[in-house]
Design a protein around this motif. Structure first.
Motif, PDB file in Angstrom:
ATOM      1  N   ILE A  69     -11.793   8.553   4.875  1.00  0.00           N
ATOM      2  CA  ILE A  69     -10.549   8.602   5.009  1.00  0.00           C
ATOM      3  C   ILE A  69      -9.994   9.636   6.037  1.00  0.00           C
ATOM      4  CG2 ILE A  69      -7.970   8.901   4.214  1.00  0.00           C
ATOM      5  CD1 ILE A  69      -9.037   7.166   1.503  1.00  0.00           C
ATOM      6  N   LYS A  70     -10.125  10.996   5.107  1.00  0.00           N
ATOM      7  CA  LYS A  70     -10.009  12.136   6.104  1.00  0.00           C
ATOM      8  C   LYS A  70     -10.381  11.573   7.839  1.00  0.00           C
ATOM      9  CE  LYS A  70      -9.191  15.340   2.368  1.00  0.00           C
ATOM     10  NZ  LYS A  70      -9.294  16.858   1.669  1.00  0.00           N
ATOM     11  N   PRO A  71     -11.723  11.793   8.275  1.00  0.00           N
ATOM     12  CA  PRO A  71     -11.421  11.375   9.252  1.00  0.00           C
ATOM     13  C   PRO A  71     -10.933  10.688  10.246  1.00  0.00           C
ATOM     14  CG  PRO A  71     -13.420  11.503   8.078  1.00  0.00           C
ATOM     15  CD  PRO A  71     -12.505  11.618   7.108  1.00  0.00           C
ATOM     16  N   LEU A  72     -10.175   9.701   9.559  1.00  0.00           N
ATOM     17  CA  LEU A  72      -8.718   8.819   9.770  1.00  0.00           C
ATOM     18  C   LEU A  72      -7.625   9.548  10.371  1.00  0.00           C
ATOM     19  CD1 LEU A  72      -9.546   5.578   8.293  1.00  0.00           C
ATOM     20  CD2 LEU A  72     -11.319   6.261  10.240  1.00  0.00           C
ATOM     21  N   LYS A  73      -7.752  10.654  10.112  1.00  0.00           N
ATOM     22  CA  LYS A  73      -6.233  11.529  10.761  1.00  0.00           C
ATOM     23  C   LYS A  73      -5.266  10.664   9.517  1.00  0.00           C
ATOM     24  CE  LYS A  73      -8.413  13.360  14.946  1.00  0.00           C
ATOM     25  NZ  LYS A  73      -7.101  13.163  16.567  1.00  0.00           N
ATOM     26  N   CYS A  74      -5.653  10.509   7.604  1.00  0.00           N
ATOM     27  CA  CYS A  74      -5.394  10.053   6.866  1.00  0.00           C
ATOM     28  C   CYS A  74      -5.143  10.842   5.887  1.00  0.00           C
ATOM     29  CB  CYS A  74      -4.981   8.489   6.878  1.00  0.00           C
ATOM     30  SG  CYS A  74      -3.697   7.917   6.181  1.00  0.00           S
ATOM     31  N   SER A  75      -3.871  11.567   5.359  1.00  0.00           N
ATOM     32  CA  SER A  75      -3.989  12.078   3.668  1.00  0.00           C
ATOM     33  C   SER A  75      -4.439  10.364   2.721  1.00  0.00           C
ATOM     34  CB  SER A  75      -2.588  12.496   3.714  1.00  0.00           C
ATOM     35  OG  SER A  75      -2.616  12.614   2.096  1.00  0.00           O
ATOM     36  N   PRO A  76      -6.022  10.481   2.504  1.00  0.00           N
ATOM     37  CA  PRO A  76      -5.691  10.015   0.813  1.00  0.00           C
ATOM     38  C   PRO A  76      -5.109   9.413  -0.063  1.00  0.00           C
ATOM     39  CG  PRO A  76      -7.412  12.064   1.526  1.00  0.00           C
ATOM     40  CD  PRO A  76      -5.941  12.173   2.374  1.00  0.00           C
ATOM     41  N   ASP A  77      -3.531  10.935  -0.330  1.00  0.00           N
ATOM     42  CA  ASP A  77      -2.385  10.783  -0.934  1.00  0.00           C
ATOM     43  C   ASP A  77      -2.205   9.843  -0.598  1.00  0.00           C
ATOM     44  OD1 ASP A  77      -1.480  11.503  -3.889  1.00  0.00           O
ATOM     45  OD2 ASP A  77       0.631  11.543  -1.222  1.00  0.00           O
ATOM     46  N   ALA A  78      -1.736  10.074   1.132  1.00  0.00           N
ATOM     47  CA  ALA A  78      -0.645   9.223   1.551  1.00  0.00           C
ATOM     48  C   ALA A  78      -0.848   8.052   1.534  1.00  0.00           C
ATOM     49  CB  ALA A  78      -0.607   9.303   3.424  1.00  0.00           C
ATOM     50  N   LEU A  79      -2.233   7.920   1.970  1.00  0.00           N
ATOM     51  CA  LEU A  79      -2.778   5.753   1.857  1.00  0.00           C
ATOM     52  C   LEU A  79      -3.141   5.201   0.471  1.00  0.00           C
ATOM     53  CD1 LEU A  79      -4.078   4.421   3.392  1.00  0.00           C
ATOM     54  CD2 LEU A  79      -6.135   4.967   2.781  1.00  0.00           C
ATOM     55  N   ALA A  80      -2.802   6.570  -0.429  1.00  0.00           N
ATOM     56  CA  ALA A  80      -2.637   5.288  -2.061  1.00  0.00           C
ATOM     57  C   ALA A  80      -0.888   4.687  -1.748  1.00  0.00           C
ATOM     58  CB  ALA A  80      -3.044   6.713  -3.238  1.00  0.00           C
ATOM     59  N   GLN A  81      -0.278   5.758  -1.540  1.00  0.00           N
ATOM     60  CA  GLN A  81       1.197   5.363  -1.469  1.00  0.00           C
ATOM     61  C   GLN A  81       1.819   4.394  -0.680  1.00  0.00           C
ATOM     62  OE1 GLN A  81       3.385   6.955  -3.823  1.00  0.00           O
ATOM     63  NE2 GLN A  81       2.787   8.690  -4.308  1.00  0.00           N
ATOM     64  N   MET A  82       1.304   4.170   0.380  1.00  0.00           N
ATOM     65  CA  MET A  82       1.708   2.888   0.713  1.00  0.00           C
ATOM     66  C   MET A  82       0.816   1.679   0.982  1.00  0.00           C
ATOM     67  SD  MET A  82       3.196   4.213   3.114  1.00  0.00           S
ATOM     68  CE  MET A  82       3.066   2.142   4.560  1.00  0.00           C
ATOM     69  N   CYS A  83      -0.103   2.157  -0.752  1.00  0.00           N
ATOM     70  CA  CYS A  83      -0.980   0.931  -1.287  1.00  0.00           C
ATOM     71  C   CYS A  83      -0.057   0.599  -2.000  1.00  0.00           C
ATOM     72  CB  CYS A  83      -1.906   1.233  -1.248  1.00  0.00           C
ATOM     73  SG  CYS A  83      -3.754   1.343  -0.489  1.00  0.00           S
ATOM     74  N   PHE A  84       0.718   1.348  -2.296  1.00  0.00           N
ATOM     75  CA  PHE A  84       1.494   1.236  -3.801  1.00  0.00           C
ATOM     76  C   PHE A  84       2.936   0.617  -3.413  1.00  0.00           C
ATOM     77  CE2 PHE A  84      -0.455   5.368  -6.431  1.00  0.00           C
ATOM     78  CZ  PHE A  84      -1.325   4.629  -6.516  1.00  0.00           C
ATOM     79  N   GLN A  85       3.948   1.078  -2.200  1.00  0.00           N
ATOM     80  CA  GLN A  85       5.103   0.785  -1.880  1.00  0.00           C
ATOM     81  C   GLN A  85       4.185  -0.982  -1.561  1.00  0.00           C
ATOM     82  OE1 GLN A  85       6.168   3.210   1.109  1.00  0.00           O
ATOM     83  NE2 GLN A  85       5.539   4.746   0.203  1.00  0.00           N
ATOM     84  N   VAL A  86       3.199  -1.392  -0.614  1.00  0.00           N
ATOM     85  CA  VAL A  86       2.992  -2.692   0.112  1.00  0.00           C
ATOM     86  C   VAL A  86       3.062  -3.450  -1.299  1.00  0.00           C
ATOM     87  CG1 VAL A  86       1.343  -4.386   1.085  1.00  0.00           C
ATOM     88  CG2 VAL A  86       1.899  -1.957   2.242  1.00  0.00           C
ATOM     89  N   THR A  87       1.935  -2.877  -1.700  1.00  0.00           N
ATOM     90  CA  THR A  87       1.588  -3.919  -3.758  1.00  0.00           C
ATOM     91  C   THR A  87       3.093  -4.303  -4.415  1.00  0.00           C
ATOM     92  OG1 THR A  87      -0.134  -3.262  -3.863  1.00  0.00           O
ATOM     93  CG2 THR A  87       0.651  -4.262  -5.509  1.00  0.00           C
ATOM     94  N   PHE A  88       3.651  -3.790  -4.330  1.00  0.00           N
ATOM     95  CA  PHE A  88       5.262  -3.539  -5.225  1.00  0.00           C
ATOM     96  C   PHE A  88       6.487  -4.989  -4.102  1.00  0.00           C
ATOM     97  CE2 PHE A  88       9.760  -2.856  -6.894  1.00  0.00           C
ATOM     98  CZ  PHE A  88       9.636  -2.111  -7.523  1.00  0.00           C
ATOM     99  N   LYS A  89       6.349  -4.275  -3.527  1.00  0.00           N
ATOM    100  CA  LYS A  89       6.470  -5.482  -1.602  1.00  0.00           C
ATOM    101  C   LYS A  89       6.411  -7.034  -2.440  1.00  0.00           C
ATOM    102  CE  LYS A  89       9.425  -5.754   1.905  1.00  0.00           C
ATOM    103  NZ  LYS A  89       9.955  -4.988   3.998  1.00  0.00           N
ATOM    104  N   GLU A  90       5.019  -6.587  -2.454  1.00  0.00           N
ATOM    105  CA  GLU A  90       4.640  -8.180  -2.183  1.00  0.00           C
ATOM    106  C   GLU A  90       4.847  -9.500  -3.590  1.00  0.00           C
ATOM    107  OE1 GLU A  90       2.626  -9.972  -0.669  1.00  0.00           O
ATOM    108  OE2 GLU A  90       3.096  -8.477   1.218  1.00  0.00           O
TER     109      GLU A  90
END
Length: 236
Positions: free
Chosen positions: A182-203
């Protein structure tokens, strides 16, 4: 200890005041560095059964309704290590006393030291005189179990069962997605996890709730645990 904090506080006070032996046993439990629970069952590694074992002492969701009064947990303990019959281990801890970082760092240290010193430790125990590896045991008893304590125990069992009944757990093992990917994509692993939680909850529920996570500032003078608000207009 599966009761709500206020109800458990009243029950604890009554247990302590009911008898000096009860008081002594509670003090021994609370003053110990950690608690070790020895469980029946053989949860399979990297499966949902391991989660059920760690949290509740049952080895699968199928056992949720099976005599929860015999489950072996002490949720008030700052650190509690759980060991199953097949050697699977897990830990839980009481969150109000600490954040997750200290027990996770402790787990990492123990795991690394186990790997590095396993052979030497085995040889040391094998060659040591019996009196140097003896374990001193003391049985803790609660000789006075009156009607009020018995009622609190029954309420605790019901609270324990209710918590299990409201959970639907599923373990998902992802082998190709980690911090190194994940880090080579210039994205925080924690931020990715948080976004996954948000997307899942909204679904599932159709909206994104107010969300926060802890932010440790303890490395600074007078630092403590703060909170980050991870839901922003941009993420929403």
């Amino acid at each position: 200890t599966a009761l709500g904090r206020t109800e458990w506080a009243h029950a604890r006070g009554h247990i302590i005041g009911s008898n000096s032996a009860n008081d002594f046993s509670i003090l021994q439990c609370e003053s110990a560095i950690f608690a070790l629970t020895l469980d029946d069952g053989k949860p399979v590694q990297d499966t949902t059964d391991v989660i059920w074992h760690a949290m509740f002492g049952v080895t699968s969701a199928r056992e949720k309704g099976v005599t929860p009064e015999f489950c072996n947990r002490y949720y008030d303990k700052s650190l509690q290590v759980h060991l199953a019959e097949n050697g699977q281990a897990a830990l839980t801890f009481e969150h109000s006393a600490m954040d997750s970082l200290p027990p996770l760092q402790w787990t990492k240290y123990v795991t690394l030291r186990q790997r590095e010193e396993a052979k030497d430790s085995i040889a040391l125990v094998r060659d040591a005189p019996a009196n140097e590896v003896a374990v001193h045991k003391q049985l803790l008893t609660f000789p006075v179990i009156d009607d009020k304590i018995r009622e609190s125990l029954q309420h605790g069992i019901k609270a324990f069962q209710k918590t299990m009944d409201t959970l639907d757990l599923e373990a998902v093992r992802m082998t190709n997605i980690g911090s190194k990917a994940i880090k080579p994509l210039k994205c925080s692993p924690d931020a990715l996890a948080q976004m996954c939680f948000q997307v899942t909850f909204k679904e599932v529920f159709g909206y994104i709730p107010s969300t926060y996570e802890s932010a440790a500032t303890k490395i600074f003078a007078l630092g403590r645990t703060e909170t980050l608000r991870t839901v922003t207009p941009a993420s929403n």
